[in-house]
Motif scaffolding. Structure first.
Motif, PDB file in Angstrom:
ATOM      1  N   SER A   8      43.927  33.616  37.589  1.00  0.00           N
ATOM      2  CA  SER A   8      43.341  34.651  38.458  1.00  0.00           C
ATOM      3  C   SER A   8      44.275  35.150  39.546  1.00  0.00           C
ATOM      4  N   GLY A  33      40.564  36.308  36.101  1.00  0.00           N
ATOM      5  CA  GLY A  33      41.173  37.571  36.532  1.00  0.00           C
ATOM      6  C   GLY A  33      40.887  37.912  37.982  1.00  0.00           C
ATOM      7  N   ASN A  34      41.280  39.134  38.366  1.00  0.00           N
ATOM      8  CA  ASN A  34      41.058  39.615  39.734  1.00  0.00           C
ATOM      9  C   ASN A  34      40.863  41.132  39.705  1.00  0.00           C
ATOM     10  N   THR A  37      43.691  42.883  37.613  1.00  0.00           N
ATOM     11  CA  THR A  37      43.671  42.735  36.153  1.00  0.00           C
ATOM     12  C   THR A  37      42.538  43.543  35.529  1.00  0.00           C
ATOM     13  N   GLU A  38      41.454  43.741  36.272  1.00  0.00           N
ATOM     14  CA  GLU A  38      40.320  44.461  35.676  1.00  0.00           C
ATOM     15  C   GLU A  38      40.614  45.941  35.440  1.00  0.00           C
ATOM     16  N   ASN A  43      38.064  41.441  32.364  1.00  0.00           N
ATOM     17  CA  ASN A  43      37.914  40.147  33.031  1.00  0.00           C
ATOM     18  C   ASN A  43      36.714  39.398  32.465  1.00  0.00           C
ATOM     19  N   SER A  45      34.421  35.952  33.336  1.00  0.00           N
ATOM     20  CA  SER A  45      34.195  34.957  34.385  1.00  0.00           C
ATOM     21  C   SER A  45      33.862  33.597  33.778  1.00  0.00           C
ATOM     22  N   THR A 371      39.032  40.736  44.682  1.00  0.00           N
ATOM     23  CA  THR A 371      37.895  40.940  43.795  1.00  0.00           C
ATOM     24  C   THR A 371      37.242  42.262  44.171  1.00  0.00           C
TER      25      THR A 371
END
Length: 425
Positions: A8, A33-34, A37-38, A43, A45, A371
């Motif tokens: 992440s 991810g973060n 990255t999205e 992503n 969770s 995030t």
């Protein structure tokens, strides 16, 4: 090809950016991810060490390859888990199996490995709570500073460097008898202090052949001039000016080749990254530590300099055809500066809105502790928030770009070091 990256941080965002450039990629996933990255991947969770959740995600999304970012899943045996599961064993995993991951998972194992294969490193001895008094006597035989290392993983906090022998004895007892670093310090390595300048060399290997990746130097302390508490890393530079061809040739002959040969002789089928933390002592390289993955923030300066298709290289690792793969690196310098939350590496607040990062043109923004909130705003979610990477024909030129772009970014109590590379210019 469908690829899953586990992790992440800034390292994983750097992997995602590089992998997304490949013509071989169909779908890219990052878990968890973060906010960075999205924008280029999906992503997911899930917990990195919940291997059954990872299995479910891999099968649902027809994943062909898993790239493991951090060390914990490797040390806990995620590669072995895949090989032992009939539904997963054909999925490639970039990262060593549990036996190879001991190079990072146990300081004592790595020191024994280096001693066995005559790889230059600091003299050492290992101690447990049963041999605590022997450890104190051993400290009396050394000259300060004294280096104490927790044997196991301690989130980068398990190394103490102390100048006073009595303080070192107290800390040794805290580690061994009072579980200062939990299970990680049930065994402690005491080693002689090496006086020199640090750098990191990264190797990608398929167990038979290897590629030497760009060298890098990171800056761990929170304060200017390398003062204050240790962090996960406040910035990095690649290449390292003093790591010239002559020095790197010494590294390859005395460290890299014996390491790869040693793994083979010990029957360890190692496929993935080897991060070699080095000390340059009067022109001679010594190994401080091995890590079994890429470093962070070093990844944010190493990967951007690689001009080859990273997925092609990874396929070479998985199929043990790495020797046949083309590999090239830009001669330009890359620098990265980490933006961190106020209070880090101690207590800090999360949820601070980040602005200005999306207006940057001539630097790369790697998200680390970020995030998206319910309103879609990008907010802080960790101590290290973003890494700003720039290229230049010199360290000064690259850093100037990074710092000029940092001026455009803002979040409450944002902190960074303004002297990255101060000892190399």
């Amino acid at each position: 090809m469908n690829i899953l990256i586990l992790g992440s941080g800034g390292r994983e965002h750097a992997f995602a950016k590089k992998i997304s450039e490949s013509e071989r990629i169909n779908n890219l996933f990052v878990a968890p991810g973060n906010a960075g990255t999205e924008t280029i991947a999906t992503n997911i969770s899930i917990s990195l060490t919940d291997f059954h959740a990872v299995k479910e995600m891999v099968l649902e999304n027809n994943i062909d390859m898993v790239v493991v970012g951090p060390e914990a899943p490797l040390v806990e045996g995620i590669h072995d888990f895949f090989l032992g599961d009939e539904a997963l064993r054909n999925v490639s995993v970039i990262g060593p199996k549990k036996d190879g991951a001991l190079l990072e998972g146990s300081k004592d194992f790595s020191k024994q490995f280096m001693e066995k294969h005559q790889i230059p490193t600091a003299k050492y001895k290992s101690f447990t709570s049963k041999t605590l008094e022997e450890g104190k006597l051993f400290l009396d035989t050394l000259q300060p500073p004294f280096v104490l290392k927790a044997d196991g993983l301690a989130a980068g906090k398990g190394v103490l460097i102390l100048n006073d022998v009595n303080e070192a004895k107290i800390e040794l007892e805290e580690m061994l008898s009072n579980n200062k670093f939990g299970k990680a310090s049930s065994k402690v390595v005491i080693e002689e202090f090496l006086d020199g300048i640090e750098l990191s060399v990264f190797v990608l290997t398929d167990g038979k052949s290897y590629k030497v990746l760009p060298s890098a130097k990171d800056y761990k302390r929170i304060g200017e001039g390398d003062t204050g508490l240790n962090t996960g890393g406040m910035g990095a530079i690649s290449p390292v000016p003093f790591a010239n061809d002559q020095f790197l040739s010494k590294v390859e002959e005395t460290i890299i080749k014996p390491t790869i040969k040693g793994l083979q002789l010990d029957g360890i089928d190692y496929r993935g990254f080897i991060f070699i933390g080095l000390m340059n002592v009067n022109g001679k390289p010594f190994v401080i530590e091995y890590n079994v993955r890429m470093g962070d923030p070093e990844t944010e300066v190493v990967l951007p300099r690689i001009q080859s298709d990273l997925v092609d290289l990874f396929e070479g690792v998985a199929n043990q055809t790495l020797e046949m793969k083309t590999y090239s690196v830009t001669t330009q310098t890359a620098t990265t500066v980490m933006l961190v939350s106020g209070g880090y590496p101690e207590s800090y607040e999360k949820g601070k809105e980040i602005t200005g990062y999306d207006s940057i043109k001539d630097s790369i923004v790697y998200h680390a502790g970020t995030t998206s909130d319910q309103e879609g705003k990008v907010v802080t979610s960790g101590g290290r928030v973003m890494a700003i990477t720039s290229f230049g024909n010199s360290i000064e030129e690259a850093l100037d770009k990074s710092y000029r772009n940092i001026d455009k970014i803002a979040f409450d109590k944002m902190n960074f070091r303004s002297d990255i590379g101060f000892d190399l210019k």
